[in-house]
Design an enzyme around this catalytic site. Structure first.
Site, PDB file in Angstrom:
ATOM      1  N   ASP A  91       0.819  -1.214   0.000  1.00  0.00           N
ATOM      2  CA  ASP A  91       0.000   0.000   0.000  1.00  0.00           C
ATOM      3  C   ASP A  91       0.848   1.256   0.000  1.00  0.00           C
ATOM      4  O   ASP A  91       0.389   2.309  -0.422  1.00  0.00           O
ATOM      5  CB  ASP A  91      -1.013   0.015   1.150  1.00  0.00           C
ATOM      6  CG  ASP A  91      -0.587  -0.794   2.354  1.00  0.00           C
ATOM      7  OD1 ASP A  91       0.525  -1.329   2.325  1.00  0.00           O
ATOM      8  OD2 ASP A  91      -1.345  -0.883   3.315  1.00  0.00           O
TER       9      ASP A  91
ATOM     10  N   GLU B  11      -7.228 -11.174  -0.074  1.00  0.00           N
ATOM     11  CA  GLU B  11      -6.669 -12.232   0.775  1.00  0.00           C
ATOM     12  C   GLU B  11      -7.705 -13.272   1.175  1.00  0.00           C
ATOM     13  O   GLU B  11      -7.396 -14.168   1.959  1.00  0.00           O
ATOM     14  CB  GLU B  11      -6.012 -11.611   2.012  1.00  0.00           C
ATOM     15  CG  GLU B  11      -4.797 -10.783   1.637  1.00  0.00           C
ATOM     16  CD  GLU B  11      -4.132 -10.102   2.835  1.00  0.00           C
ATOM     17  OE1 GLU B  11      -4.687 -10.154   3.937  1.00  0.00           O
ATOM     18  OE2 GLU B  11      -3.062  -9.502   2.626  1.00  0.00           O
TER      19      GLU B  11
ATOM     20  N   LYS C  99     -12.197  -9.960   0.039  1.00  0.00           N
ATOM     21  CA  LYS C  99     -11.910  -9.074   1.160  1.00  0.00           C
ATOM     22  C   LYS C  99     -11.878  -7.625   0.677  1.00  0.00           C
ATOM     23  O   LYS C  99     -12.200  -6.703   1.390  1.00  0.00           O
ATOM     24  CB  LYS C  99     -10.548  -9.460   1.752  1.00  0.00           C
ATOM     25  CG  LYS C  99     -10.164  -8.744   3.018  1.00  0.00           C
ATOM     26  CD  LYS C  99      -8.794  -9.244   3.508  1.00  0.00           C
ATOM     27  CE  LYS C  99      -8.308  -8.466   4.725  1.00  0.00           C
ATOM     28  NZ  LYS C  99      -6.873  -8.680   4.959  1.00  0.00           N
TER      29      LYS C  99
END
Lengths: 765, 765
Positions: free
Chosen positions: B357, B488, B596
């Protein structure tokens, strides 16, 4: 050939190995416990190299599992079989020096195991720090007549002196395990701590308990009447002790029996400790070594009568085979609450866990030769149904049960789910084993009382875990995602061929037995809530099970994507990089087509009618080329299939590597315990392989073909209450009904009738 | 609107939260360190609820990772950012009772953060055990002018008494962390132990070192000249201390500066400690609070000049946006050896690790507004190339590098590889970020010196890790097995669309820059061994990259098998069962289609020209329906795509949930630290979303559309050395060149020329 010699395992005739490997090989056990054949002076003294210990089936402690990232539903504790104090341990005192305080020099002179009677004879030469030399001879056995008893006779004779030798039979320590560090995830975890108290009794009787699992068992020690010894207290601990006056050339003997209770919850054990003590005192009084030995030898004699495999033409091999059968018998739990640990009761490797190999690789031997033991092994699974049901709910599976991949107490103990919990085929493996048991024994009571419930509840698992395919590739088919097959070098795949085929079988036999019991015992279906609608669902999922197939290569595909990956460069990988799992990251291994062991071809083996010889050959050739046999379960399956393909040399080669595994320590880790499943595989290779045994409806078929090196193969089986002896030579098969009613059987798929009065002699060539 | 108020974060105006959440929200930092805004009397006393601490970027210890089954290549140590002693900590003594020995009663009265200057003002009312009440006012800031400095002013005034109050500024403890147990794998691991020595100096100067990573840093404490304090020794530890005579209604002040060194290996730090001490004494002498504050405020003022986003029409929202930008600035490492931890420097959540990120969600803000910081962040990756190269070899990847999924020091620290190491897309993410940086800044020096090497070495990884498909489905295509995409909740798949598309881009830009440098700097290719043959291989793999597509549903498939699984019953799942990863076994989650976070649609976002509006809509609708947004990185991407689809309400809704996340503690774990990437996403939503920023060749395009609730949006960017201000209203866009040469740009894909003398005013409606 000397008949007696055929059952003798003589140390001098074995290939040289390290001490711990011999400890494993010569372990004595009886399904309830096992005692490693270690240096009896070691105790837990790290001065020596050995790894002594007593292992009691089902007696484990919990060790907390730790994860960098601890996800919901992960097994939180590992069950680890306890390494209990060595019952062979003995203390000598010479010139005021105790052997447990100042290590004596211990030299192993010889060992011989008489597998026919289960008696181990050992000779050690022992030198005190004051240079007094004496010879210690041990004679020991785990009783097969009374599973609680371990019996040992010590004889001492002075070699270079005359004088006093004091013997102390005492267990001054409780934690037996000797620290060893290893990075091999197949070995055992760090030690667990045990507690011990002595029960008020005339004898030294220990109550041994675990810290976390809160289990306990009782071990009583008694000197046998042959040469009685006093009970006394040394260092505040009860013991037997005596001082002998040794004269050179004259040996003196004394013997002990240990009674080892079943493990129970600590509270229960504590409450029953005084009655156990009283009963032990009574039962063990006035027993002689010979008396106990005769009882045990008679019992193991029955085992050999039922289970022996007599091979002629290769004396050494014949003995190796017996070695495997002997250890299988020693390893199998027989109280309905225990099974067969992966390493038997010979070590703490794999934590003493039970895996699928109990049902798939070892159970067939017992089904055919000792069906009463097979029944007990299956009852173990029945008794863990509640745990399996809880586990299924915990894993979000709405119906049915989910048996654990590795366990002692029935709860999942696998800490790496891609090669553990994901092997959901365990459910279908158990169902397959029950079906085999029922078909071979005809034990309808077991089916009704226990087996059917397991078959239904495992079938329900598949309906919940799988689903109906909607995408183009799987439309209208029943598919099963996110599983790992037997091959642990490929994990978390969709539609593993083995898993799907086994699930299909699980569903089919659920239909078969439901339909059968619906007519004979309809109330059973009501109790289990089995409706016609559910039977139809089982049937439909079985009929439409998706079985991946590579249309280009014309082989069964291991899973939906298996044949798309590059092949691991097996030939280019140095020998010291095997087993791969100890040298490469799992992701790296999964990235290639490489099989740890037989996976898809297991279905060729288990379902011989699924494919013709051409298909079998294509599957065999493809998968043999990508299999590295890093699992001890692999070679036997390839060997049996090679036999079916009439590749006699290959079949023989694979078999010889299977049968010799522990005696030659070919996997390099026999020191951690025997490879019990591999021993079961030896029997499978002989009977399913060379004898070509297969099931037919209410009958069996033999398609025998012996390797050129062998003259004959003789074995007995029980089939639907009949005992049958089969003798195969290079040219003929002789089948003999030893007991029971007439029966039909098949030889190379041709029907024969066998009556008591008549042998069937069939000429092969 | 009061301009000043637009930068004030006033506690009374925030939604009520627990104490630890406020500690996070009001953390002060400057990329080098962060100090949580805790109760200054807590120290490491567990009597209080807070979790105080100082976090220094790049200062970590190692904690051993433990696995039930420890496989080869597993990360053996986790790097964990150290929680250092709270610099705000202070000891009071009243009536002989020390506040660190007998807890005083501490009541938080108010807090206000002036984001414009970076100054935090706090008021506490404190009652001694003898019921003496006084008010403590704090004024503190992390200096942006000198990144080593933390400055704090304390003011005390008696509320119900007159008399002596002793102040001791000392750190009597070194291990700050207060024990807390949690099962949330996203929180931090158990504490690490630190060592501390005081350096010989006129000042209290601590050398703090770690046990296993053997890192050290130095923290010097100095009283500012405003109200000097003596250095003394109390309990054998150096401190500043003074006794004040308090009179009701009269406040007294005293202030301190801390100098915090960069972390270095212990040996190096030890060798330089005396020169550090001397330099600290000199640099910190004769400084006043105001002087330090003015320098810092001027520097952060420059940040706001470059980076502020002014929104009108929603005053509260405008402030929330600034809150996010402020924290991004506070979090970003700027020494080329550190990056942006997932929680900034506000807590120990996720161990203080850097993830993808940093590059994908936060870097764009810096690229466009503070390119010098962006360059430092990318340099961090360059400096960890050796570790990434070693990791690739360890994982059996023959060429190229493999950046770690989570790390501080450049080594893999992920303990669950299916949601860690398997996210190999990190390689392509870094390459994508470098390409963006170079295209926006035109920084050819960076490309030549650092960026190109990373791009080539990551491209080489793909050639080694992927392979050419041979089976029917993938024939002639470049395929990549055994990866996990951003989502994930799906792990270890073949041909994750996101991964393959990003790898394709990585290969393509390797070709692009190779061809570019071949002409301008051929020697660079020689140094890196880049041949024409390799460029051709990059090109071929990019051209033939396999991108899975569902022909029935006409959507991009997340992976080869993704659309074949059943969909997780999201609506039927109770709210308290989210996030799913805390309530279900990974295998259970993987068994369903459930995301997710944005995965496949990330490619729709990152590669807008890949698909037309109809394809985008199908992808969006399909994946939105199966996404649960359990990751804080998810909603912004869906919001930006909703904007592109002109779903104004959806875009606005997603944005509002993104921008408010930490101030409203909507993920429930802000106490562990801010969600730094989500803050980056807020900026992405505004600039890439509502302003419609996109890159064109040597230029950029804007496709703005504001939510109805907003009047205007104004922001500045740097593009190829020019500073440009963009103002968007409901009806018009105004683009202004603040500095630099004329440039072409696009508005809704129509070209405009911007010169210094000229604004571009374009009417949207």
């Amino acid at each position: 050939m000397d008949t007696n010699d055929a059952f003798q395992l003589h140390l001098q005739k074995l290939p040289p190995q390290d001490e711990k490997t011999f400890e494993t090989i010569y372990t004595l056990g009886n399904g309830h416990f096992g005692v490693r054949a270690s240096n009896p002076l070691q105790g837990n003294n790290s001065h020596f190299n050995g790894q002594p210990g007593l292992f009691v089936n089902g007696f484990y402690d919990l060790t907390q599992l730790s994860y960098g990232e601890n996800y919901s539903g992960y097994a939180q504790n590992s069950q680890t079989i306890c390494q209990l104090p060595d019952l062979r341990f003995i203390i000598f005192e010479l010139d005021g020096i105790r052997s447990d305080e100042t290590p004596y020099n211990v030299k192993l002179v010889d060992k011989n195991l008489d597998m026919r009677t289960g008696v181990l004879m050992e000779i050690f030469d022992i030198k005190s720090p004051t240079n007094k030399l004496f010879r210690l001879t041990l004679q020991s056995f785990a009783s097969h007549a009374d599973k609680h008893l371990f019996v040992i006779k010590y004889s001492v004779s002075a070699l270079n002196f005359t004088g006093a030798l004091t013997v102390i039979k005492q267990h001054p320590y409780i934690n037996q395990q000797i620290q060893s560090r290893t990075d091999d995830m197949r070995a055992s975890r760090p030690e667990t701590a045990l507690d011990r108290t002595f029960i008020k009794s005339k004898l030294p009787i220990m109550l041994i308990s675990t810290r976390k699992s809160q289990l306990a068992l009782i071990v009583a020690q008694q000197a046998l009447k042959d040469n009685p010894m006093q009970v006394g207290m040394i260092d505040d601990l009860p013991c037997h002790n005596k001082t002998f006056d040794l004269t050179q050339g004259m040996s003196q003997s004394f013997s002990f029996v240990y009674a080892i209770s079943y493990p129970h919850p600590l509270l229960k054990t504590t409450l029953s400790q005084s009655s156990f003590a009283a009963s032990a005192e009574k039962r063990l009084a006035n027993k002689s070594f010979k008396q106990l030995l005769d009882e045990s030898a008679a019992k193991i004699g029955e085992f050999w009568d039922n289970s022996d495999v007599e091979l002629t033409g290769d004396t050494a091999l014949a003995k190796d085979i017996r070695f495997n059968l002997f250890h299988l018998y020693q390893a199998a739990g027989n109280d309905g609450l225990t099974s067969i640990p992966a390493k038997g009761l010979t070590g703490s490797g794999y934590e003493g866990h039970y895996f699928w190999d109990a049902e798939m690789f070892m159970l067939p031997f017992f089904i055919y030769t000792e069906p009463a033991i097979a029944r007990q092994l299956l009852l173990y699974r029945y008794h863990t149904l509640p745990q399996a049901q809880r586990r299924a709910r915990e894993m979000g599976v709405k119906n049915g049960v989910m048996f654990p991949w590795r366990t002692i107490n029935g709860e999942e103990s696998s800490s790496y789910y891609p090669a553990g919990t994901a092997q959901v085929h365990i459910n279908a493996d158990i169902a397959y084993a029950i079906d085999t048991y029922v078909r071979v024994t005809g034990d309808e009571d077991f089916l009704y009382d226990y087996g059917y419930e397991i078959i239904v509840k495992t079938a329900r698992f598949w309906l919940s875990y799988g689903h109906w395919g909607k995408d183009i590739a799987h439309k209208g088919k029943f598919v099963i995602d996110d599983v790992t097959g037997p091959d642990e070098y490929t994990a978390m795949v969709s539609n593993n061929y083995f898993t799907n085929r086994m699930a299909q079988n699980n569903l089919s036999i659920a239909v078969k037995y439901s339909n059968q019991l619906k007519h004979s015992h309809a109330e059973k279906l009501v109790t289990l809530n089995v409706t016609d609608e559910e039977i139809a669902q089982f049937n439909q999922a079985a009929d439409e099970m998706y079985l991946p197939y590579d249309d280009q290569k014309k082989i069964k595909m291991q899973d939906d994507l298996s044949t798309s990956k590059p092949v691991w460069p097996i030939k280019e990988t140095p020998r010291n990089q095997f087993p791969l799992l100890l040298h490469f990251h799992p992701m790296t291994i999964y990235h290639y087509q490489v099989n740890k062991q037989a996976d898809t071809v297991m279905t060729d083996f288990l379902f011989p009618k699924d494919q013709d010889a051409a298909q079998l050959k294509r599957d065999f050739d493809y998968y043999e080329a990508i299999t590295v046999h890093d699992s001890s379960l692999s070679r036997a399956i390839f060997g049996i299939l090679a036999h079916r393909l009439h590749h006699a040399d290959d079949a023989y080669g694979y078999f010889m590597q299977t049968v010799m595994m522990d005696l030659s320590n070919s996997q390099g880790n026999t020191s951690d315990g025997i490879h019990a499943a591999n021993m079961g595989s030896s029997w499978l290779s002989l009977i399913y392989g060379f004898a070509g045994m297969g099931l037919e409806k209410d009958s069996f078929n033999l398609s025998p073909e012996l390797p050129e090196a062998w003259s004959s193969l003789r074995f007995r089986i029980w089939f639907h209450g009949r005992q049958i002896e089969i003798t195969i030579t290079q040219t003929a098969v002789t089948v003999k009904l030893l007991s029971g009613n007439p029966i039909k059987f098949y030889l190379k798929h041709k029907a024969f009738k066998l009556t008591k009065e008549q042998l069937v002699n069939h000429f092969l060539k």
